[in-house]
Design a protein around this motif. Structure first.
Motif, PDB file in Angstrom:
ATOM      1  N   ALA A 239       1.124  -2.965  -9.534  1.00  0.00           N
ATOM      2  CA  ALA A 239      -0.265  -2.623  -9.846  1.00  0.00           C
ATOM      3  C   ALA A 239      -0.665  -1.314  -9.179  1.00  0.00           C
ATOM      4  O   ALA A 239      -1.384  -0.492  -9.762  1.00  0.00           O
ATOM      5  CB  ALA A 239      -1.194  -3.758  -9.395  1.00  0.00           C
ATOM      6  N   GLY A 240      -0.189  -1.094  -7.943  1.00  0.00           N
ATOM      7  CA  GLY A 240      -0.483   0.155  -7.260  1.00  0.00           C
ATOM      8  C   GLY A 240       0.140   1.353  -7.956  1.00  0.00           C
ATOM      9  O   GLY A 240      -0.483   2.411  -8.073  1.00  0.00           O
TER      10      GLY A 240
ATOM     11  N   GLN B  66      -7.110   5.795  -5.632  1.00  0.00           N
ATOM     12  CA  GLN B  66      -8.093   5.246  -4.695  1.00  0.00           C
ATOM     13  C   GLN B  66      -8.236   3.723  -4.844  1.00  0.00           C
ATOM     14  O   GLN B  66      -8.805   3.062  -3.986  1.00  0.00           O
ATOM     15  CB  GLN B  66      -9.454   5.899  -4.919  1.00  0.00           C
ATOM     16  CG  GLN B  66      -9.455   7.410  -4.746  1.00  0.00           C
ATOM     17  CD  GLN B  66      -9.228   8.154  -6.042  1.00  0.00           C
ATOM     18  OE1 GLN B  66      -8.636   7.623  -6.971  1.00  0.00           O
ATOM     19  NE2 GLN B  66      -9.714   9.387  -6.123  1.00  0.00           N
ATOM     20  N   ALA B  67      -7.723   3.170  -5.942  1.00  0.00           N
ATOM     21  CA  ALA B  67      -7.828   1.725  -6.184  1.00  0.00           C
ATOM     22  C   ALA B  67      -6.607   0.955  -5.693  1.00  0.00           C
ATOM     23  O   ALA B  67      -6.531  -0.261  -5.901  1.00  0.00           O
ATOM     24  CB  ALA B  67      -8.027   1.469  -7.680  1.00  0.00           C
ATOM     25  N   VAL B  68      -5.659   1.618  -5.025  1.00  0.00           N
ATOM     26  CA  VAL B  68      -4.426   0.944  -4.614  1.00  0.00           C
ATOM     27  C   VAL B  68      -4.714  -0.223  -3.679  1.00  0.00           C
ATOM     28  O   VAL B  68      -4.147  -1.314  -3.826  1.00  0.00           O
ATOM     29  CB  VAL B  68      -3.451   1.948  -3.967  1.00  0.00           C
ATOM     30  CG1 VAL B  68      -2.348   1.222  -3.192  1.00  0.00           C
ATOM     31  CG2 VAL B  68      -2.843   2.846  -5.029  1.00  0.00           C
TER      32      VAL B  68
ATOM     33  N   PHE C 297       0.823  -1.221   0.000  1.00  0.00           N
ATOM     34  CA  PHE C 297       0.000   0.000   0.000  1.00  0.00           C
ATOM     35  C   PHE C 297       0.856   1.270   0.000  1.00  0.00           C
ATOM     36  O   PHE C 297       0.329   2.366  -0.191  1.00  0.00           O
ATOM     37  CB  PHE C 297      -0.909   0.044   1.237  1.00  0.00           C
ATOM     38  CG  PHE C 297      -1.883  -1.095   1.342  1.00  0.00           C
ATOM     39  CD1 PHE C 297      -2.225  -1.868   0.250  1.00  0.00           C
ATOM     40  CD2 PHE C 297      -2.464  -1.387   2.567  1.00  0.00           C
ATOM     41  CE1 PHE C 297      -3.129  -2.916   0.366  1.00  0.00           C
ATOM     42  CE2 PHE C 297      -3.374  -2.437   2.695  1.00  0.00           C
ATOM     43  CZ  PHE C 297      -3.702  -3.203   1.594  1.00  0.00           C
ATOM     44  N   VAL C 298       2.176   1.124   0.240  1.00  0.00           N
ATOM     45  CA  VAL C 298       3.041   2.292   0.391  1.00  0.00           C
ATOM     46  C   VAL C 298       3.033   3.176  -0.849  1.00  0.00           C
ATOM     47  O   VAL C 298       3.340   4.373  -0.771  1.00  0.00           O
ATOM     48  CB  VAL C 298       4.481   1.850   0.736  1.00  0.00           C
ATOM     49  CG1 VAL C 298       5.186   1.270  -0.487  1.00  0.00           C
ATOM     50  CG2 VAL C 298       5.284   3.017   1.315  1.00  0.00           C
ATOM     51  N   VAL C 299       2.655   2.628  -2.005  1.00  0.00           N
ATOM     52  CA  VAL C 299       2.637   3.455  -3.224  1.00  0.00           C
ATOM     53  C   VAL C 299       1.599   4.570  -3.142  1.00  0.00           C
ATOM     54  O   VAL C 299       1.642   5.507  -3.944  1.00  0.00           O
ATOM     55  CB  VAL C 299       2.387   2.596  -4.481  1.00  0.00           C
ATOM     56  CG1 VAL C 299       3.518   1.608  -4.684  1.00  0.00           C
ATOM     57  CG2 VAL C 299       1.061   1.874  -4.402  1.00  0.00           C
ATOM     58  N   LEU C 300       0.694   4.505  -2.179  1.00  0.00           N
ATOM     59  CA  LEU C 300      -0.238   5.621  -1.973  1.00  0.00           C
ATOM     60  C   LEU C 300       0.506   6.929  -1.704  1.00  0.00           C
ATOM     61  O   LEU C 300      -0.006   8.008  -1.992  1.00  0.00           O
ATOM     62  CB  LEU C 300      -1.180   5.311  -0.801  1.00  0.00           C
ATOM     63  CG  LEU C 300      -2.383   4.427  -1.110  1.00  0.00           C
ATOM     64  CD1 LEU C 300      -3.056   3.983   0.187  1.00  0.00           C
ATOM     65  CD2 LEU C 300      -3.383   5.173  -1.985  1.00  0.00           C
ATOM     66  N   ILE C 301       1.705   6.819  -1.156  1.00  0.00           N
ATOM     67  CA  ILE C 301       2.499   8.012  -0.877  1.00  0.00           C
ATOM     68  C   ILE C 301       2.751   8.805  -2.159  1.00  0.00           C
ATOM     69  O   ILE C 301       2.795  10.047  -2.147  1.00  0.00           O
ATOM     70  CB  ILE C 301       3.825   7.622  -0.195  1.00  0.00           C
ATOM     71  CG1 ILE C 301       3.555   7.206   1.262  1.00  0.00           C
ATOM     72  CG2 ILE C 301       4.853   8.749  -0.255  1.00  0.00           C
ATOM     73  CD1 ILE C 301       4.761   6.661   1.983  1.00  0.00           C
TER      74      ILE C 301
ATOM     75  N   VAL D 134     -11.258  -7.746 -12.035  1.00  0.00           N
ATOM     76  CA  VAL D 134     -11.719  -6.524 -11.369  1.00  0.00           C
ATOM     77  C   VAL D 134     -10.662  -5.417 -11.421  1.00  0.00           C
ATOM     78  O   VAL D 134     -10.987  -4.270 -11.760  1.00  0.00           O
ATOM     79  CB  VAL D 134     -12.169  -6.831  -9.924  1.00  0.00           C
ATOM     80  CG1 VAL D 134     -12.478  -5.542  -9.171  1.00  0.00           C
ATOM     81  CG2 VAL D 134     -13.399  -7.735  -9.943  1.00  0.00           C
ATOM     82  N   PRO D 135      -9.378  -5.692 -11.127  1.00  0.00           N
ATOM     83  CA  PRO D 135      -8.386  -4.625 -11.302  1.00  0.00           C
ATOM     84  C   PRO D 135      -8.298  -4.115 -12.745  1.00  0.00           C
ATOM     85  O   PRO D 135      -8.143  -2.905 -12.963  1.00  0.00           O
ATOM     86  CB  PRO D 135      -7.073  -5.290 -10.863  1.00  0.00           C
ATOM     87  CG  PRO D 135      -7.495  -6.330  -9.889  1.00  0.00           C
ATOM     88  CD  PRO D 135      -8.780  -6.865 -10.451  1.00  0.00           C
ATOM     89  N   LEU D 136      -8.383  -5.008 -13.725  1.00  0.00           N
ATOM     90  CA  LEU D 136      -8.360  -4.563 -15.122  1.00  0.00           C
ATOM     91  C   LEU D 136      -9.556  -3.669 -15.430  1.00  0.00           C
ATOM     92  O   LEU D 136      -9.439  -2.676 -16.153  1.00  0.00           O
ATOM     93  CB  LEU D 136      -8.351  -5.772 -16.063  1.00  0.00           C
ATOM     94  CG  LEU D 136      -7.015  -6.516 -16.197  1.00  0.00           C
ATOM     95  CD1 LEU D 136      -7.179  -7.711 -17.131  1.00  0.00           C
ATOM     96  CD2 LEU D 136      -5.917  -5.589 -16.696  1.00  0.00           C
ATOM     97  N   LEU D 137     -10.723  -4.028 -14.876  1.00  0.00           N
ATOM     98  CA  LEU D 137     -11.912  -3.201 -15.073  1.00  0.00           C
ATOM     99  C   LEU D 137     -11.712  -1.807 -14.509  1.00  0.00           C
ATOM    100  O   LEU D 137     -11.997  -0.804 -15.162  1.00  0.00           O
ATOM    101  CB  LEU D 137     -13.119  -3.873 -14.399  1.00  0.00           C
ATOM    102  CG  LEU D 137     -14.402  -3.024 -14.301  1.00  0.00           C
ATOM    103  CD1 LEU D 137     -14.979  -2.772 -15.690  1.00  0.00           C
ATOM    104  CD2 LEU D 137     -15.431  -3.715 -13.405  1.00  0.00           C
ATOM    105  N   VAL D 138     -11.190  -1.735 -13.280  1.00  0.00           N
ATOM    106  CA  VAL D 138     -11.042  -0.441 -12.607  1.00  0.00           C
ATOM    107  C   VAL D 138      -9.946   0.407 -13.262  1.00  0.00           C
ATOM    108  O   VAL D 138     -10.131   1.600 -13.490  1.00  0.00           O
ATOM    109  CB  VAL D 138     -10.732  -0.661 -11.114  1.00  0.00           C
ATOM    110  CG1 VAL D 138     -10.388   0.656 -10.435  1.00  0.00           C
ATOM    111  CG2 VAL D 138     -11.931  -1.301 -10.428  1.00  0.00           C
TER     112      VAL D 138
END
Length: 249
Positions: free
Chosen positions: A107-108, A118-120, A28-32, A198-202
């Motif tokens: 992916a993130g 927001q999808a991370v 999740f750190v890529v949110l930074i 689902v990730p490909l869709l988003v």
């Protein structure tokens, strides 16, 4: 919330708490990187500090802590997506943990790059489900939490389609097992469909599907501040339906 509000200290500490609770949440750190560039070092420093404070006492008490974590394995469940991918080892492969983290981070980064930070959480948990030998219920809870965030703040559908599809693939197939006789391999296929589809869709959805959050109280011609987690704040004339004095995030 901390990222959206541009609070690098709280964002770094929250991400550190997630990684301290479950090390694979380090993806999740890529949110930074959804923060303004000038805040990256602050957030990364708080993240590193938060992880160090939690783990150093264990390392001081027993230097073998990290090696023990690296060797930890669980059985490769017959209904896991990993089995569907052709990995038939009885327990966790040696490369699996690092591959989960690398795929989740990649992916993130793609989500942040496409302006869909927001999808991370969703894409990182999907990477975990795709490559994990376990099928624990809390994996599914994390996935659904990620889709709820996407449906609430990213898409502009009135019906939460992303969450509904995920709930069907990961929950209803198991709950209706007695009515619809899925075998273990088919359950693994459903998990893999979620983890890839689902990730490909988003991440691949066209821009006009993405919600553009606007203030509700602005007048045409007013100057409003438009704030993006990636780009600097800019002033723009408000169109009909906007109200002055509201920050748009």
């Amino acid at each position: 919330h901390a990222v959206a509000r541009r609070h690098p200290v709280w964002a770094g500490l929250a991400l550190a708490a997630a990684a301290d609770a479950k090390p694979w949440a380090a993806a999740f750190v890529v949110l930074i990187f959804a923060l303004p560039r000038r805040q990256w070092l602050t957030a990364l420093g708080m993240f590193a500090g938060g992880v160090a404070v939690a783990w150093l006492p264990f390392l001081a008490a027993d230097p073998r802590t990290l090696s023990s974590v690296a060797r930890f394995t669980i059985p490769n469940n017959p209904s896991s997506a990993l089995r569907v991918l052709g990995v038939m080892t009885p327990r966790t492969p040696w490369w699996d943990r690092s591959a989960q983290l690398a795929l989740g981070v990649a992916a993130g980064c793609l989500a942040v790059r496409r302006g869909r930070w927001q999808a991370v959480v969703l894409v990182a948990v999907a990477a975990r489900i795709m490559l994990d030998p376990g099928v624990y219920a809390y994996y599914t809870a994390g996935a659904v939490l990620g889709t709820i965030v996407v449906d609430l703040v990213l898409t502009k559908w009135r019906f939460p389609w992303v969450t509904a599809v995920t709930a069907f693939l990961l929950y209803l197939a198991r709950m209706t097992h007695k009515l619809v006789p899925f075998d273990l391999h088919q359950l693994g296929v459903l998990r893999l469909l979620f983890a890839i589809g689902v990730p490909l869709l988003v991440l691949g959805m066209p821009g006009w599907w993405i919600a553009r959050r606007r203030g509700r109280h602005a007048r045409a011609g007013d100057q409003v501040t438009i704030i993006s987690p990636v780009h600097p704040a800019v002033l723009a004339p408000a169109s009909a339906g906007y109200h002055a004095g509201h920050e748009l995030r």
